[in-house]
Design a protein around this motif. Structure first.
Motif, PDB file in Angstrom:
ATOM      1  N   ALA A  93     -24.765  10.307 -10.418  1.00 13.09           N
ATOM      2  CA  ALA A  93     -23.700   9.783  -9.565  1.00 13.09           C
ATOM      3  C   ALA A  93     -22.481  10.689  -9.642  1.00 13.09           C
ATOM      4  O   ALA A  93     -22.168  11.242 -10.699  1.00 13.09           O
ATOM      5  CB  ALA A  93     -23.321   8.368  -9.990  1.00 13.09           C
ATOM      6  N   THR A  94     -21.795  10.823  -8.511  1.00 19.31           N
ATOM      7  CA  THR A  94     -20.524  11.538  -8.435  1.00 19.31           C
ATOM      8  C   THR A  94     -19.478  10.575  -7.918  1.00 19.31           C
ATOM      9  O   THR A  94     -19.698   9.901  -6.901  1.00 19.31           O
ATOM     10  CB  THR A  94     -20.623  12.754  -7.497  1.00 19.31           C
ATOM     11  N   ILE A  95     -18.331  10.509  -8.599  1.00 17.20           N
ATOM     12  CA  ILE A  95     -17.292   9.544  -8.266  1.00 17.20           C
ATOM     13  C   ILE A  95     -16.028  10.286  -7.852  1.00 17.20           C
ATOM     14  O   ILE A  95     -15.513  11.120  -8.603  1.00 17.20           O
ATOM     15  CB  ILE A  95     -16.962   8.616  -9.464  1.00 17.20           C
ATOM     16  N   ILE A  96     -15.516   9.988  -6.654  1.00 21.23           N
ATOM     17  CA  ILE A  96     -14.253  10.556  -6.178  1.00 21.23           C
ATOM     18  C   ILE A  96     -13.147   9.565  -6.500  1.00 21.23           C
ATOM     19  O   ILE A  96     -13.138   8.427  -5.996  1.00 21.23           O
ATOM     20  CB  ILE A  96     -14.285  10.820  -4.659  1.00 21.23           C
ATOM     21  N   VAL A  97     -12.212   9.972  -7.356  1.00 26.31           N
ATOM     22  CA  VAL A  97     -11.129   9.096  -7.784  1.00 26.31           C
ATOM     23  C   VAL A  97      -9.799   9.653  -7.270  1.00 26.31           C
ATOM     24  O   VAL A  97      -9.684  10.845  -6.970  1.00 26.31           O
ATOM     25  CB  VAL A  97     -11.085   8.959  -9.325  1.00 26.31           C
ATOM     26  N   PRO A  98      -8.770   8.813  -7.162  1.00 26.34           N
ATOM     27  CA  PRO A  98      -7.465   9.322  -6.722  1.00 26.34           C
ATOM     28  C   PRO A  98      -6.840  10.242  -7.757  1.00 26.34           C
ATOM     29  O   PRO A  98      -7.152  10.158  -8.952  1.00 26.34           O
ATOM     30  CB  PRO A  98      -6.636   8.052  -6.529  1.00 26.34           C
ATOM     31  N   GLU A  99      -5.959  11.094  -7.296  1.00 27.74           N
ATOM     32  CA  GLU A  99      -5.300  12.027  -8.202  1.00 27.74           C
ATOM     33  C   GLU A  99      -4.457  11.319  -9.252  1.00 27.74           C
ATOM     34  O   GLU A  99      -4.210  11.875 -10.327  1.00 27.74           O
ATOM     35  CB  GLU A  99      -4.446  12.998  -7.381  1.00 27.74           C
ATOM     36  N   ASP A 100      -4.018  10.073  -8.939  1.00 23.12           N
ATOM     37  CA  ASP A 100      -3.221   9.306  -9.896  1.00 23.12           C
ATOM     38  C   ASP A 100      -4.023   8.179 -10.539  1.00 23.12           C
ATOM     39  O   ASP A 100      -3.478   7.164 -10.943  1.00 23.12           O
ATOM     40  CB  ASP A 100      -1.977   8.729  -9.214  1.00 23.12           C
ATOM     41  N   ALA A 101      -5.331   8.360 -10.632  1.00 23.50           N
ATOM     42  CA  ALA A 101      -6.192   7.322 -11.209  1.00 23.50           C
ATOM     43  C   ALA A 101      -5.795   7.019 -12.645  1.00 23.50           C
ATOM     44  O   ALA A 101      -5.337   7.890 -13.395  1.00 23.50           O
ATOM     45  CB  ALA A 101      -7.651   7.778 -11.174  1.00 23.50           C
ATOM     46  N   ILE A 102      -5.977   5.754 -13.039  1.00 19.87           N
ATOM     47  CA  ILE A 102      -5.680   5.342 -14.409  1.00 19.87           C
ATOM     48  C   ILE A 102      -6.666   6.022 -15.367  1.00 19.87           C
ATOM     49  O   ILE A 102      -7.886   5.909 -15.190  1.00 19.87           O
ATOM     50  CB  ILE A 102      -5.764   3.812 -14.539  1.00 19.87           C
ATOM     51  N   PRO A 103      -6.163   6.728 -16.376  1.00 17.26           N
ATOM     52  CA  PRO A 103      -7.051   7.481 -17.268  1.00 17.26           C
ATOM     53  C   PRO A 103      -8.121   6.630 -17.935  1.00 17.26           C
ATOM     54  O   PRO A 103      -9.252   7.094 -18.136  1.00 17.26           O
ATOM     55  CB  PRO A 103      -6.078   8.062 -18.305  1.00 17.26           C
ATOM     56  N   THR A 104      -7.800   5.398 -18.276  1.00 14.99           N
ATOM     57  CA  THR A 104      -8.784   4.529 -18.919  1.00 14.99           C
ATOM     58  C   THR A 104     -10.014   4.353 -18.039  1.00 14.99           C
ATOM     59  O   THR A 104     -11.160   4.365 -18.521  1.00 14.99           O
ATOM     60  CB  THR A 104      -8.168   3.155 -19.226  1.00 14.99           C
ATOM     61  N   LYS A 105      -9.779   4.169 -16.735  1.00 10.42           N
ATOM     62  CA  LYS A 105     -10.901   3.971 -15.816  1.00 10.42           C
ATOM     63  C   LYS A 105     -11.699   5.261 -15.649  1.00 10.42           C
ATOM     64  O   LYS A 105     -12.938   5.243 -15.607  1.00 10.42           O
ATOM     65  CB  LYS A 105     -10.379   3.461 -14.469  1.00 10.42           C
ATOM     66  N   VAL A 106     -11.007   6.389 -15.560  1.00  8.67           N
ATOM     67  CA  VAL A 106     -11.702   7.670 -15.423  1.00  8.67           C
ATOM     68  C   VAL A 106     -12.520   7.970 -16.677  1.00  8.67           C
ATOM     69  O   VAL A 106     -13.659   8.450 -16.592  1.00  8.67           O
ATOM     70  CB  VAL A 106     -10.693   8.797 -15.141  1.00  8.67           C
ATOM     71  N   ASN A 107     -11.963   7.666 -17.841  1.00  5.64           N
ATOM     72  CA  ASN A 107     -12.693   7.901 -19.090  1.00  5.64           C
ATOM     73  C   ASN A 107     -13.972   7.067 -19.144  1.00  5.64           C
ATOM     74  O   ASN A 107     -15.008   7.530 -19.641  1.00  5.64           O
ATOM     75  CB  ASN A 107     -11.800   7.567 -20.289  1.00  5.64           C
ATOM     76  N   ALA A 108     -13.896   5.839 -18.642  1.00  2.00           N
ATOM     77  CA  ALA A 108     -15.086   4.984 -18.630  1.00  2.00           C
ATOM     78  C   ALA A 108     -16.149   5.563 -17.695  1.00  2.00           C
ATOM     79  O   ALA A 108     -17.343   5.573 -18.022  1.00  2.00           O
ATOM     80  CB  ALA A 108     -14.719   3.575 -18.199  1.00  2.00           C
ATOM     81  N   ILE A 109     -15.727   6.054 -16.528  1.00  2.00           N
ATOM     82  CA  ILE A 109     -16.668   6.679 -15.597  1.00  2.00           C
ATOM     83  C   ILE A 109     -17.360   7.862 -16.269  1.00  2.00           C
ATOM     84  O   ILE A 109     -18.584   8.031 -16.185  1.00  2.00           O
ATOM     85  CB  ILE A 109     -15.937   7.129 -14.317  1.00  2.00           C
ATOM     86  N   HIS A 110     -16.567   8.678 -16.944  1.00  2.00           N
ATOM     87  CA  HIS A 110     -17.119   9.839 -17.666  1.00  2.00           C
ATOM     88  C   HIS A 110     -18.094   9.386 -18.750  1.00  2.00           C
ATOM     89  O   HIS A 110     -19.172   9.971 -18.921  1.00  2.00           O
ATOM     90  CB  HIS A 110     -15.982  10.647 -18.277  1.00  2.00           C
ATOM     91  N   HIS A 111     -17.733   8.319 -19.457  1.00  2.00           N
ATOM     92  CA  HIS A 111     -18.596   7.793 -20.523  1.00  2.00           C
ATOM     93  C   HIS A 111     -19.956   7.374 -19.980  1.00  2.00           C
ATOM     94  O   HIS A 111     -20.986   7.551 -20.651  1.00  2.00           O
ATOM     95  CB  HIS A 111     -17.916   6.605 -21.203  1.00  2.00           C
ATOM     96  N   TYR A 112     -19.979   6.820 -18.772  1.00  2.00           N
ATOM     97  CA  TYR A 112     -21.244   6.381 -18.177  1.00  2.00           C
ATOM     98  C   TYR A 112     -22.048   7.539 -17.592  1.00  2.00           C
ATOM     99  O   TYR A 112     -23.128   7.336 -17.044  1.00  2.00           O
ATOM    100  CB  TYR A 112     -20.993   5.329 -17.097  1.00  2.00           C
ATOM    101  N   GLY A 113     -21.524   8.762 -17.685  1.00  2.00           N
ATOM    102  CA  GLY A 113     -22.310   9.933 -17.356  1.00  2.00           C
ATOM    103  C   GLY A 113     -22.176  10.462 -15.943  1.00  2.00           C
ATOM    104  O   GLY A 113     -22.932  11.358 -15.540  1.00  2.00           O
TER     105      GLY A 113
END
Length: 315
Positions: A93-113
Motif C-alpha cells: 500500500a502507498t498512502i498520500i498524506v498532507p504535508e502537515d499530517a500529524i506525525p503520530t498518524k504517519v508513524n503508525a502508517i509507516h509501522h504497518y509497512g
C-alpha cells in the motif's frame, strides 16, 4: 443509497477483524447536560479510529477482484486503516498524506509497512494526486469516504449502536467527507426513521454545512482546525445526497468548544479522543444538540493524537 443487504454483508465481512467497541458513560456529563449520554468508543477500535471498518470492507473486495497494490489519499486515520488491513491481507500500500499530517498518524502508517507520499494540505489536492498516479503505478485507489463499500463499512457502527442502546432519541456524528455519517444514517434510518441523526463540523471546516445550505457542493479553503480529520474541502459526490436525504441537522462548533470537549474526555473520563472525535461532545456541551427527551449517543470517532502537542488541545 446503501441497502440493508450491503450493510449486513459488510458486517459479516469485517467482523473477524474488529472490536465491538463499548459504550461509555459519565455521571458528571449526564448531570451537566441533563441528558442520558452514551459515547460510542470508536477511539478504542483497532488502528484507533472508525476508519478500519470501511477499509476492511473495501480492501477485502479489492483483493478478491485481483488488486495487487493499493493507493490511498488520507489525512491519517484512513491511511492507517488501509495500511493495517493491507498488511493483514498481504498487499502493498502507498498512502498520500498532507504535508502537515500529524506525525503520530504517519508513524503508525509507516509501522504497518506502507509507503508514504507527502502532498498538499487539502483532501481535494490529495485525491487529485492519487488519481494522477493511478495508471502510472498500476494501483487500485481505496477512497477515504466517497465509495459505497466504504460507507457500508462505516454504517456497521449504526447497527452496533442500536444493539447497545435501546431506542436512542439522537445519534450525533462527526462530519469530514461524510462517509461516517452517511453510513450511520443509512443503517439507523432503515431500522428506526424516528431516531435523529445529527452531524457536527468545526466552524473552520464547514464544507458540508455550507453545501447543505446552498443545496449543492460548496468547496472551502484549506482549514487549520485542530480537528484535522474533518478538514475535507467539500462533501463527497456519493455521501452528500445521502446526507441531504437522511441527516436531520448539522451543527457547528468552535475551536474552543472542541478543546473543552477534548479536555473533558481526558481529565474527567480518562479517555484520549482526538479533536475530530471530540466534536460531538463539543456540540452537546455547547448546547447545540436539541432533541426530544431520551438517550443521546455521541460517536467518538478516533483517538489518534500527537501526544507531543497535547497542550494545543487543552484548555
Amino acid at each position: 443509497m446503501i441497502s440493508t443487504e450491503g450493510l449486513n454483508e459488510a458486517k459479516v465481512r469485517i467482523s473477524n477483524h474488529l472490536h465491538v467497541t463499548p459504550m461509555l458513560s459519565s455521571q458528571t456529563l449526564n448531570e451537566e447536560t441533563g441528558k442520558r449520554v452514551h459515547i460510542k468508543a470508536e477511539h478504542l477500535q483497532k488502528t484507533g479510529a472508525f476508519k478500519i471498518r470501511g477499509a476492511i470492507n473495501r480492501v477485502t473486495l479489492a483483493k478478491e477482484a485481483g488488486a495487487k497494490h493499493l493507493l490511498v489519499a488520507s489525512s491519517g486515520n484512513h491511511g492507517q486503516a488501509v495500511a493495517y488491513i493491507a498488511r493483514t491481507l498481504g498487499l502493498p500500500a502507498t498512502i498520500i498524506v498532507p504535508e502537515d499530517a500529524i506525525p503520530t498518524k504517519v508513524n503508525a502508517i509507516h509501522h504497518y509497512g506502507a509507503n508514504i507520499i507527502y502532498y498538499g494540505t487539502t483532501s481535494k489536492e490529495r485525491i487529485a494526486h492519487a488519481e494522477a498516479l493511478e495508471n502510472k503505478m498500476n494501483v487500485v485507489i481505496i477512497p477515504p469516504y466517497d465509495d459505497y463499500e466504504i460507507i457500508a463499512g462505516q454504517g456497521t457502527i449504526g447497527l452496533e449502536i442500536l444493539s447497545q442502546v435501546q431506542q436512542p432519541s439522537a445519534i450525533v456524528v462527526p462530519i469530514g467527507g461524510g462517509g461516517l455519517i452517511a453510513g450511520i444514517a443509512s443503517a439507523v434510518k432503515m431500522i428506526n426513521p424516528a431516531i435523529k441523526v445529527i452531524g457536527v463540523e468545526p466552524e473552520e471546516a464547514n464544507g458540508t454545512f455550507l453545501s447543505r445550505e446552498a443545496g449543492k457542493h460548496v468547496a472551502i479553503q484549506a482549514s487549520t482546525s485542530i480537528a484535522d480529520g474533518l478538514r475535507s474541502s467539500t462533501p463527497g459526490e456519493l455521501t452528500f445526497p445521502i446526507i441531504e436525504k437522511l441527516v436531520d441537522d448539522i451543527v457547528l462548533v468552535s475551536e474552543n468548544d472542541i478543546r473543552e470537549a477534548f479536555t473533558f474526555y481526558l481529565s474527567r473520563m480518562k479517555q484520549v479522543v482526538e479533536p475530530s472525535g471530540a466534536v460531538t461532545l463539543a456540540a452537546l456541551r455547547a448546547g447545540k444538540i436539541n432533541h426530544e427527551n431520551g438517550d443521546v449517543v455521541l460517536v467518538a470517532s478516533g483517538g489518534n493524537v500527537n501526544v507531543r502537542v497535547l497542550e494545543e488541545y487543552i484548555v
